[in-house]
Design an enzyme around this catalytic site. Structure first.
Site, PDB file in Angstrom:
ATOM      1  N   GLU A   1       0.805  -1.298   0.174  1.00 34.70           N
ATOM      2  CA  GLU A   1      -0.142   0.076  -0.099  1.00 34.70           C
ATOM      3  C   GLU A   1       0.796   1.193   0.040  1.00 34.70           C
ATOM      4  O   GLU A   1       2.179   1.037   0.290  1.00 34.70           O
ATOM      5  CB  GLU A   1      -0.822   0.011   1.307  1.00 34.70           C
ATOM      6  CG  GLU A   1      -0.111   0.213   2.423  1.00 34.70           C
ATOM      7  CD  GLU A   1       0.321  -1.153   3.220  1.00 34.70           C
ATOM      8  OE1 GLU A   1       1.047  -1.120   4.219  1.00 34.70           O
ATOM      9  OE2 GLU A   1       0.139  -2.127   2.556  1.00 34.70           O
TER      10      GLU A   1
ATOM     11  N   LYS B   1       2.681  -8.696 -16.998  1.00 32.17           N
ATOM     12  CA  LYS B   1       3.272  -7.230 -17.291  1.00 32.17           C
ATOM     13  C   LYS B   1       2.279  -6.329 -17.771  1.00 32.17           C
ATOM     14  O   LYS B   1       1.730  -6.630 -18.739  1.00 32.17           O
ATOM     15  CB  LYS B   1       4.495  -7.470 -18.043  1.00 32.17           C
ATOM     16  CG  LYS B   1       5.315  -5.940 -18.000  1.00 32.17           C
ATOM     17  CD  LYS B   1       6.666  -6.195 -18.752  1.00 32.17           C
ATOM     18  CE  LYS B   1       7.441  -4.798 -18.782  1.00 32.17           C
ATOM     19  NZ  LYS B   1       7.337  -4.175 -17.539  1.00 32.17           N
TER      20      LYS B   1
ATOM     21  N   PHE C   1      17.625  -3.597 -13.770  1.00 35.06           N
ATOM     22  CA  PHE C   1      18.733  -3.474 -13.293  1.00 35.06           C
ATOM     23  C   PHE C   1      19.866  -4.691 -13.238  1.00 35.06           C
ATOM     24  O   PHE C   1      20.674  -4.715 -12.675  1.00 35.06           O
ATOM     25  CB  PHE C   1      18.226  -3.618 -11.597  1.00 35.06           C
ATOM     26  CG  PHE C   1      17.735  -2.315 -11.151  1.00 35.06           C
ATOM     27  CD1 PHE C   1      18.251  -1.294 -10.628  1.00 35.06           C
ATOM     28  CD2 PHE C   1      16.444  -2.024 -11.185  1.00 35.06           C
ATOM     29  CE1 PHE C   1      17.784  -0.119 -10.070  1.00 35.06           C
ATOM     30  CE2 PHE C   1      15.817  -0.860 -10.899  1.00 35.06           C
ATOM     31  CZ  PHE C   1      16.871  -0.019 -10.151  1.00 35.06           C
TER      32      PHE C   1
ATOM     33  N   SER D   1      15.158   1.235 -15.554  1.00 38.46           N
ATOM     34  CA  SER D   1      14.145   0.356 -16.437  1.00 38.46           C
ATOM     35  C   SER D   1      14.522  -1.123 -16.465  1.00 38.46           C
ATOM     36  O   SER D   1      13.436  -2.121 -16.637  1.00 38.46           O
ATOM     37  CB  SER D   1      14.142   0.824 -17.976  1.00 38.46           C
ATOM     38  OG  SER D   1      15.345   0.666 -18.455  1.00 38.46           O
TER      39      SER D   1
ATOM     40  N   HIS E   1       7.782 -10.544 -22.864  1.00 39.51           N
ATOM     41  CA  HIS E   1       7.205 -10.510 -21.292  1.00 39.51           C
ATOM     42  C   HIS E   1       6.207 -11.319 -21.058  1.00 39.51           C
ATOM     43  O   HIS E   1       5.378 -11.771 -21.852  1.00 39.51           O
ATOM     44  CB  HIS E   1       7.301  -9.091 -21.123  1.00 39.51           C
ATOM     45  CG  HIS E   1       8.544  -8.307 -20.616  1.00 39.51           C
ATOM     46  ND1 HIS E   1       8.964  -7.511 -21.614  1.00 39.51           N
ATOM     47  CD2 HIS E   1       9.414  -8.530 -19.792  1.00 39.51           C
ATOM     48  CE1 HIS E   1      10.147  -7.193 -21.290  1.00 39.51           C
ATOM     49  NE2 HIS E   1      10.220  -7.499 -19.930  1.00 39.51           N
ATOM     50  N   HIS E   2       6.158 -11.636 -19.839  1.00 39.29           N
ATOM     51  CA  HIS E   2       5.299 -12.593 -19.106  1.00 39.29           C
ATOM     52  C   HIS E   2       3.932 -11.554 -19.327  1.00 39.29           C
ATOM     53  O   HIS E   2       3.893 -10.621 -19.499  1.00 39.29           O
ATOM     54  CB  HIS E   2       5.331 -12.760 -17.857  1.00 39.29           C
ATOM     55  CG  HIS E   2       5.614 -11.754 -17.051  1.00 39.29           C
ATOM     56  ND1 HIS E   2       4.663 -10.767 -16.352  1.00 39.29           N
ATOM     57  CD2 HIS E   2       6.872 -11.047 -16.606  1.00 39.29           C
ATOM     58  CE1 HIS E   2       5.468 -10.096 -15.760  1.00 39.29           C
ATOM     59  NE2 HIS E   2       6.817 -10.164 -15.668  1.00 39.29           N
TER      60      HIS E   2
END
Length: 233
Positions: free
Chosen positions: A32, A135, A99, A97, A131-132
């Protein structure tokens, strides 16, 4: 370090595991919007959440003078405001964007190849990212960074877009497939041949390790940074 994790999904959990293995303490695991109390006085915040909440998450942390490492993509139109908040509060902010060490080397390779190819107009350039299906943003932040690296080095292009390359708009195909951590390819195609460079991530561990290394590096620094500062400065 005392580390607060803002965004405790798949990436946040892996980051937490790697941080603890490197001797750091996780003092908060939040899904949160943080407050000064729930952050629990960390030395650094690592933020991997969702595009719609990233700005507020980061803003709260910086206003409490806590350095932030952010890997959330899809919110970058607000990044200049965040960088101003970091400066006003004399703290530090680092956005990546991606690492991964390998991806950041890939960024450098991409710019070098773009510079080599800029005078060969017979080659058409196209980007592709996979991508998965979980995303939420498309194209990926990594693909945008790659596109910006090409645009900076090749005056044929002034902007990027989703879809096929046309004119001065560099094209990015964004593909979603089950459980693909991230694959990025750049193609230079002519009528007679093709040059391709490609980075394939096998899992999320490389992204997580890079975020922890960035958090270690940013201690004691003020300003706005990127992974290029961490790896090549």
């Amino acid at each position: 370090m005392k580390v607060a994790l803002v965004g405790y999904g798949k990436m946040g959990k892996i980051i937490g595991e790697i941080a603890e293995k490197r001797g750091h303490e996780i003092v908060a695991k939040l899904n949160e919007t943080p407050t000064a109390e729930t952050l629990n006085n960390p030395d650094v915040v690592i933020e991997f959440s969702n595009p719609e909440v990233a700005f507020n998450n980061i803003k709260v942390c910086l206003e409490n003078k806590i350095p932030v490492i952010c890997g959330t993509t899809g919110w970058l139109e607000q990044k200049p405001e965040i960088e101003k908040i970091a400066q006003e509060n004399n703290t530090s902010f680092l956005y990546g964007s991606n690492f991964s060490l390998g991806v950041n080397l890939f960024f450098a390779l991409n710019e070098k190849l773009a510079d080599l190819m800029k005078n060969f107009s017979e080659y058409n350039v196209q980007l592709e990212e996979i991508h998965h299906t979980h995303k939420k943003d498309a194209p990926s932040g990594t693909a945008i960074s790659l596109a910006e690296g090409i645009i900076k080095n090749d005056q044929r292009f002034s902007s990027w877009k989703l879809d096929e390359t046309k004119g001065s708009e560099l094209g990015i195909f964004a593909i979603r497939e089950d459980e693909v951590p991230g694959t990025h390819s750049i193609f230079y195609r002519s009528e007679v041949d093709e040059i391709e460079i490609k980075h394939t991530a096998f899992n999320r561990n490389g992204f997580a390790l890079g975020a922890v290394v960035a958090a270690e590096w940013i201690q004691g620094k003020t300003g706005n940074f990127t992974m290029k500062d961490v790896l090549f400065s």
